[in-house]
Design a protein around this motif. Structure first.
Motif: not given
Length: 512
Positions: A280-287, A262-273
């Protein structure tokens, strides 16, 4: 001669007996892998813009901190290492990867009846997380989670129809050695359920022993590779746009050992995304696209779940807001992006910020679970049992979550429209010379189980009936059911010979 009254009574008794018998899997009103996808929070143009922006981010910004092995793997495939240490991904490389990536994944259970097929909009609900506390609703307290708690969660999951997989929901805090914790996690989960299991590993050095244990449980490496019943939940990135060096090394070893990831990208919107839902969806998709390049450069077509897991954040306090409407939108939008690429994917839904299984937990868990299911999310992680913004797990809430997800799955199933369900002839028979109501008609009785989902613990009695039954309490009933479930031997327990071999080879902390 039998009287009409006797015949009617006998018919009712037969119908009641038929209703009490378990339904065949193919006619149950809800079941694993039902097709969602009717909810579209993003338009086609929205998805295209998210895709284009993610591709721009990969080409122009890239990711940093890959291990040297990963740099070698990805640059050999066509990624470009800049003087700033960032790996950038040309659009053609990503497109070529998408062309060869596995689009139809089956995650096996130890019991083939529990296999999950992740193609299309098939929806599956399960646990996940790394909670460090157990929620005890009876005393309204939190305590550190243990290996026994994890094993019990697996045993309960094995008996719940609407919890389709077990990703390790808590950390065994009583096993202090990380290597032994990882190995005992596998043992505790596999001996508790025959459903598919997900777990993570803290160090790549532990993978050979983990694989040895899995090969032993499977009956040999060849049988394991044929049916890998455990997958690696891998936080391969540390958002924003950085590889997690050690986790990447774990991922490489798991792939070579035949383990789905499972390729897990768990950014926090407003902190790490980005704080916006779209960003936030853009960054998770790119990662996750970068992770997909990584996986397929190691082994083309290896089963990898596109795990965009952006989380919400309460910008007033900095606390997670996994029970928010924003979280529901994040996961629903991610589900659409998975389908945009035709990839099996997963995201988080069904967790609560509430500390206990109360009304707040109910509205938070249902909101995101329903939206994720309607969006056709293949793997709905955190779907039951998780509280306190992922810090606490509750066995009673897991059991209640089975009822809650049952209703969510009924929403996923949707409304069938055909000659039978439009019911014109029923209306005619009831209204023209008939009884004037549909209670007890053959058509109603014949469909009451295949169309309707009935809660196991949810109370639909009248206030009078409720009082006559001594006002049963939902949490108390869940605790009673938990105790009954755990009083019975696990159907997933190992053969004594295998169990002895595992205990001789590994330091197993659970009592025999």
């Amino acid at each position: 001669m039998t009287s009409p009254a006797t015949r009617r009574s006998g018919g009712r008794a037969a119908r009641r007996a038929a209703r009490a018998a378990p339904l065949a899997q193919d006619i149950r009103p809800i079941r694993p892998g039902m097709e969602g996808g009717t909810l579209r929070t993003l338009s086609d143009a929205d998805m295209q813009r998210i895709h284009e922006t993610a591709m721009d981010a990969l080409e122009q910004i890239g990711l940093i901190d890959a291990p040297q092995s990963g740099i070698d793997i990805m640059t050999a495939a066509g990624a470009i290492l800049g003087d700033d240490g960032r790996l950038r991904f040309p659009r053609a490389l990503v497109e070529d990867t998408l062309a060869i990536a596995c689009k139809d994944i089956t995650l096996p259970g130890r019991d083939p009846a529990n296999d999950m097929h992740l193609s299309g909009h098939r929806v599956h609900y399960g646990t996940a997380g790394a909670a460090v506390h157990m929620v005890e609703p009876d005393g309204r307290t939190y305590r550190e989670s243990t290996l026994q708690d994890l094993h019990d969660a697996a045993r309960i999951t094995d008996q719940l129809d609407n919890i389709h997989f077990l990703q390790r929901p808590m950390v065994a805090r009583d096993v202090v050695d990380n290597r032994e914790m990882d190995l005992n996690t596998i043992y505790a989960c596999c001996s508790g359920t025959t459903k598919h299991i997900g777990t993570s590993f803290t160090d790549p050095a532990y993978i050979p022993d983990a694989l040895e244990m899995l090969y032993m449980i499977a009956g040999g490496e060849d049988k394991w590779r044929e049916r890998p019943f455990l997958s690696n939940s891998n936080c391969f990135v540390v958002p924003p746009m950085k590889f997690a060096t050690e986790s990447c090394e774990v991922m490489e070893a798991c792939i070579r050992g035949g383990m789905p990831v499972l390729l897990l990208s768990a950014g926090m919107a407003g902190a790490t995304a980005p704080s916006t839902i779209a960003g936030a969806i853009v960054q998770a998709t790119a990662e996750c696209l970068a992770g997909l390049v990584y996986v397929n450069a190691i082994q083309p077509g290896h089963p990898a779940i596109f795990g965009t897991w952006p989380f919400g954040l309460d910008l007033r306090t900095g606390a997670m807001s996994v029970g928010s409407g924003e979280q529901a939108l994040l996961s629903a939008g991610c589900a659409q992006m998975h389908k945009f690429y035709g990839l099996p994917g997963g995201a988080a839904a069904g967790a609560s910020d509430s500390k206990l299984p109360d009304m707040q937990a109910g509205w938070e868990q249902m909101c995101s679970n329903v939206m994720a299911g309607l969006s056709g999310l293949n793997m709905v992680y955190e779907a039951a049992g998780m509280h306190a913004s992922l810090l606490g797990f509750c066995h009673e809430s897991l059991i209640l979550g089975d009822d809650l997800i049952g209703q969510a799955l009924r929403c996923v199933r949707g409304i069938e429209v055909d000659d039978a369900t439009l019911a014109l002839e029923q209306i005619r028979e009831v209204c023209v010379g008939g009884p004037g109501h549909y209670l007890g008609t053959d058509a109603t009785l014949s469909r009451m189980q295949i169309d309707h989902v009935y809660p196991t613990l949810g109370d639909r009695t009248s206030p009078k009936e409720w009082a006559e039954k001594d006002k049963p309490d939902l949490i108390t009933n869940a605790t009673t059911r938990k105790q009954k479930m755990l009083s019975e031997p696990s159907t997933a327990r190992f053969d004594p010979i295998l169990d002895h071999a595992l205990r001789r080879r590994f330091n197993i902390h659970l009592p025999a």
